[in-house]
Scaffold this active site. Structure first.
Site, PDB file in Angstrom:
ATOM      1  N   SER A   4       0.865  -1.191   0.000  1.00 35.36           N
ATOM      2  CA  SER A   4       0.000   0.000   0.000  1.00 35.36           C
ATOM      3  C   SER A   4       0.891   1.227   0.000  1.00 35.36           C
ATOM      4  O   SER A   4       2.088   1.128   0.251  1.00 35.36           O
ATOM      5  CB  SER A   4      -0.864   0.020   1.263  1.00 35.36           C
ATOM      6  OG  SER A   4      -0.070   0.330   2.394  1.00 35.36           O
ATOM      7  N   ASP A   5       0.337   2.382  -0.262  1.00 33.21           N
ATOM      8  CA  ASP A   5       1.113   3.594  -0.037  1.00 33.21           C
ATOM      9  C   ASP A   5       1.052   3.911   1.460  1.00 33.21           C
ATOM     10  O   ASP A   5       0.329   3.270   2.221  1.00 33.21           O
ATOM     11  CB  ASP A   5       0.592   4.764  -0.885  1.00 33.21           C
ATOM     12  CG  ASP A   5       1.673   5.833  -1.071  1.00 33.21           C
ATOM     13  OD1 ASP A   5       2.639   5.850  -0.280  1.00 33.21           O
ATOM     14  OD2 ASP A   5       1.560   6.655  -1.993  1.00 33.21           O
ATOM     15  N   TRP A   6       1.807   4.905   1.856  1.00 30.64           N
ATOM     16  CA  TRP A   6       1.932   5.259   3.278  1.00 30.64           C
ATOM     17  C   TRP A   6       0.552   5.566   3.853  1.00 30.64           C
ATOM     18  O   TRP A   6      -0.088   6.524   3.438  1.00 30.64           O
ATOM     19  CB  TRP A   6       2.861   6.473   3.386  1.00 30.64           C
ATOM     20  CG  TRP A   6       3.221   6.875   4.785  1.00 30.64           C
ATOM     21  CD1 TRP A   6       2.409   7.529   5.670  1.00 30.64           C
ATOM     22  CD2 TRP A   6       4.462   6.658   5.453  1.00 30.64           C
ATOM     23  NE1 TRP A   6       3.075   7.732   6.842  1.00 30.64           N
ATOM     24  CE2 TRP A   6       4.347   7.216   6.741  1.00 30.64           C
ATOM     25  CE3 TRP A   6       5.676   6.063   5.093  1.00 30.64           C
ATOM     26  CZ2 TRP A   6       5.390   7.196   7.664  1.00 30.64           C
ATOM     27  CZ3 TRP A   6       6.710   6.046   6.014  1.00 30.64           C
ATOM     28  CH2 TRP A   6       6.557   6.604   7.277  1.00 30.64           C
TER      29      TRP A   6
END
Ligand code: NOJ
Length: 744
Positions: free
Chosen positions: A287-289
């Site tokens: 996932s992104d942050w």
């Protein structure tokens, strides 16, 4: 249930290895899939879930990555974002993972090496303007080696979002506006990072991001929703990812955006059906942050647990920093909302990348002296060459460039002349301003004692302080020519750095206006992370060089262009609007219902500089282009060629851009689409032939809303420079009309 043949083989192999005291998964000679299966078979559910958990370690200097950084690392954690420059620390953490975790599974260390980690080279937007994929591969290989020696196995790059709104700060990280160019440069970067084998000592795993459509953030504001039709998804935004997957990218990152209502980090159609089922990607998605937790803010999950459920079942295998999988997957499993099969599949994907990287055999980073790790002369040379080929000569009138031998004194003016920090550009890894060659140093070295140099800063990047104008005016008045170096600070582009206008702050424009009053030739040097609005600056300049944000080694290449030692060869990979209000503006727009009407009443509808624009110190004459045939049948291919002659007096490099147009189709098509490009060196008086072989399925088809490629018979145009040639794709019953998706 009867055991499968595979399970039986595993049992036999496993028994032999146990008899030898070595678990099968630790045998580097055992087949990869068997090692995964063997290890998975020995893991507890908790150990499995830990593999899907990524935390960050070290000092977080990125203001957008909000959240904790751990110091006391659980040796079972799957991955760490390693915000530390010291491989010794990594080795100590890794040693605990190898020795203190029950099964000795190495941690995967990741980091944002975007355009170099110490040998910082030009921002991706600039790289694309070089039109040299081999050079981009070379630079990525330098980045990979330095990254690996820092203790990092995995970079969150390349960013292959198609970016057409220059207000969006992250446009600096993309390879421009064109899906084909982005596909080529994204794949070239993957090849540079991953080398011949992921387990090579200088290879790191690549991560294609942000899957998918993040570049369409509404109004160029970061993190906003994106509304993307199925047609646009398949035609424009997915092809670079498919090309990156084909180039072997080990991982992908899901985006912050939502695509027509379904967030990228919870989009099962894209993450599972397209990526894993259709494209057969065997690696994993991170996932992104915080993008799992952010599903709550996006209004599709009521709490962290539901966010985790949505993301995991959609196909995000690794959870970046928000610990949702660690906190909730076990519970979701017990409740029957996620299955053990899906956890096993996710963990296998993570382990596959770890095995392929050779981490089980080589978990530690060799410790070598700093001088052998970073900024070696040969690596700086690659950065300098890429910077040189990325710079674009936008304007050159009254023979302002190259600077003539009659010029005996040169005034260097502007906030960028002695700047080091900002030339690095956004996302500059562990790059340090002290390692950046300034414009002043480059020019001083280039012109030596032949030209008297004077310097005045003139003004700051922004603000209203004009007190430096007077000194700048004097310096300019006393010089034969004036080089004004203006542009953007590095923090003005990149993540969370959107701007409502792409014009430079008024103070910089005023400085140039003041200098123009001297009547001296004005050579404008621009360093920026996005196309700029140059409506007011352009008329004041005799010449304009777009140097972009070149990284550590831009001074000498720029000076070479100013002196004429280097013949500029960069061409724009992105359109420069005349004014911000023209956005969106890009070359591949669809034709309008009234092509000659509907224009703005207050400004021109034409951009200032078109895609592909860039001048040279020589001239290239395009001869008549020829087609091998005027009709295409069956699986025939067509060859189109054009001779190009260097009619000037210096050697130059020319990039030929081949576009295809489909004037009549069942769906409206972009007015033209880039399908091939090639850059060649041509000596004075020499003629070279550029060739493009048209493959109908690759170059003439278009996707439907499910991604199937359709080939429709009829007339097509192939365009080169200002020539347009027409050929016919004849109706052919034997030709497949709905084959698998195709990308370059
Ligand atoms: C957020 C950014 O969107 C992404 O590109 C980056 O890789 C991660 N933060 C990690 O720093």
């Amino acid at each position: 249930m009867k055991p499968s043949i595979f399970t039986l083989i595993l049992l036999i192999f496993g028994t032999i290895h146990i008899a030898q005291g070595l678990p099968l998964y630790k045998d580097k000679n055992a087949p990869l899939e068997q090692r995964i299966e063997d290890l998975l078979g020995q893991m507890t559910t908790e150990e499995k879930i830990q593999q899907l958990n990524q935390l960050s370690f070290g000092v977080n200097l990125n203001p957008n990555n909000k959240g904790e950084a751990v110091n006391d690392v659980d040796p079972q954690v799957g991955s760490l974002i390693y915000l530390n420059e010291n491989p010794v620390e990594r080795n100590a953490i890794q040693q605990r993972a190898m020795e203190k975790s029950r099964l000795g599974i190495p941690i995967l260390f990741g980091f944002d090496t975007i355009h170099g980690i110490k040998t910082v080279y030009p921002i991706p937007l600039a790289q694309a303007c070089s039109w040299s994929p081999p050079l981009v591969t070379q630079a990525a290989a330098v980045a990979a080696r330095e990254t690996k020696l820092t203790g990092i196995d995995w970079t969150f790059s390349p960013m292959i979002d198609v970016a057409r709104d220059s207000r969006w700060g992250r446009i600096a990280e993309s390879y421009g506006e064109d899906p084909y160019a982005i596909s080529i440069f994204g794949a070239a970067t993957v090849r540079g990072y991953q080398g011949a084998s992921l387990s090579d000592s200088g290879s790191v795993a690549a991560c294609l991001k942000h899957f998918v459509g993040y570049g369409v953030s509404e109004g160029g504001r970061d993190y906003r929703a994106t509304d993307i039709s199925a047609q646009a998804l398949w035609e424009t935004y997915l092809p670079p990812f498919e090309a990156g997957v084909k180039a072997g990218a080990a991982t992908l990152m899901s985006g912050f955006n939502d695509i027509s209502g379904v967030p990228a980090s919870a989009n099962r159609y894209l993450l599972t059906e397209v990526l894993k089922q259709q494209w057969k990607h065997g690696g994993f998605v991170v996932s992104d942050w915080n993008s799992v937790e952010q599903l709550i803010a996006q209004g599709v999950a009521k709490d962290r647990k539901e966010a985790g459920l949505k993301s995991f079942t959609a196909g995000v295998e690794m959870n970046m920093v928000d610990r949702i999988y660690a906190d909730h997957l076990q519970e979701l499993l017990l409740e029957g909302k996620v299955t053990m099969d899906s956890i096993n599949d996710a963990v296998s994907r993570v382990l596959r990348v770890k095995f392929r990287l050779g981490l089980f055999e080589q978990p530690y980073t060799p410790i070598v002296p700093e001088a052998e790790r970073y900024l070696r002369p040969e690596d700086r040379a690659v950065a300098a060459k890429l910077a040189e080929e990325s710079m674009v000569l936008l304007k050159n009138e009254r023979a302002a460039l190259p600077i003539s031998s009659k010029v005996k004194s040169l005034a260097l003016i502007g906030p960028l002349v002695k700047d080091q920090e900002n030339l690095l550009g956004c996302w500059s890894g562990n790059g340090k301003p002290k390692d950046v060659e300034t414009i002043f140093e480059g020019v001083t070295r280039e012109f030596g004692d032949n030209v008297k140099l004077s310097y005045a800063r003139g003004c700051d990047f922004d603000g209203t302080d004009e007190s430096g104008f007077a000194d700048a005016f004097v310096a300019a008045s006393n010089a034969d020519a004036v080089v004004v170096c203006i542009g953007e600070k590095k923090a003005w582009s990149g993540e969370n750095s959107s701007r409502s206008t792409i014009a430079l702050p008024a103070i910089q424009e005023k400085l140039v206006a003041r200098l123009k009053e001297t009547g001296k030739p004005i050579i404008l040097v621009l360093s920026n992370g996005r196309p700029l609005e140059l409506q007011r600056l352009e008329p004041m300049a005799d010449a304009i060089v777009e140097m972009w944000q070149p990284g550590v080694a831009g001074g000498t290449p720029l000076a070479g262009i100013l002196s004429g030692r280097v013949n500029p060869s960069g061409r724009l990979a992105i359109t420069f609007p005349l004014v911000t209000g023209q956005i969106p503006i890009y070359y591949g727009m669809r034709s309008s219902a009234r092509p000659n009407d509907g224009n703005y009443k207050d400004i021109s509808t034409e951009p200032l500089y078109t895609f592909g624009h860039g001048l040279s110190y020589t001239s290239f004459d395009y001869g008549k282009a020829t087609l091998s045939n005027s009709k295409l049948a069956g699986d025939q291919k067509l060859t189109v060629q054009v001779p190009v002659t260097n009619t000037g007096s210096v050697t130059g490099q020319e990039t030929a851009f081949w576009f295809i147009s489909d004037p009549v189709c069942s769906v409206s098509r972009p007015m033209k689409e880039l399908k091939h490009f090639e850059k060649k060196t041509i000596n004075p008086g020499e003629t070279v032939v550029f060739t493009f072989q048209i493959d109908p399925m690759r170059d003439l088809s278009h996707p439907d809303s499910t991604g199937r490629r359709l080939l429709e018979a009829g007339d097509f145009h192939v365009r080169i420079k200002d020539q347009k040639l027409t050929f016919e794709l004849v109706d052919d019953d034997d030709r497949p009309t709905v084959p698998a998706p195709v990308t370059p």
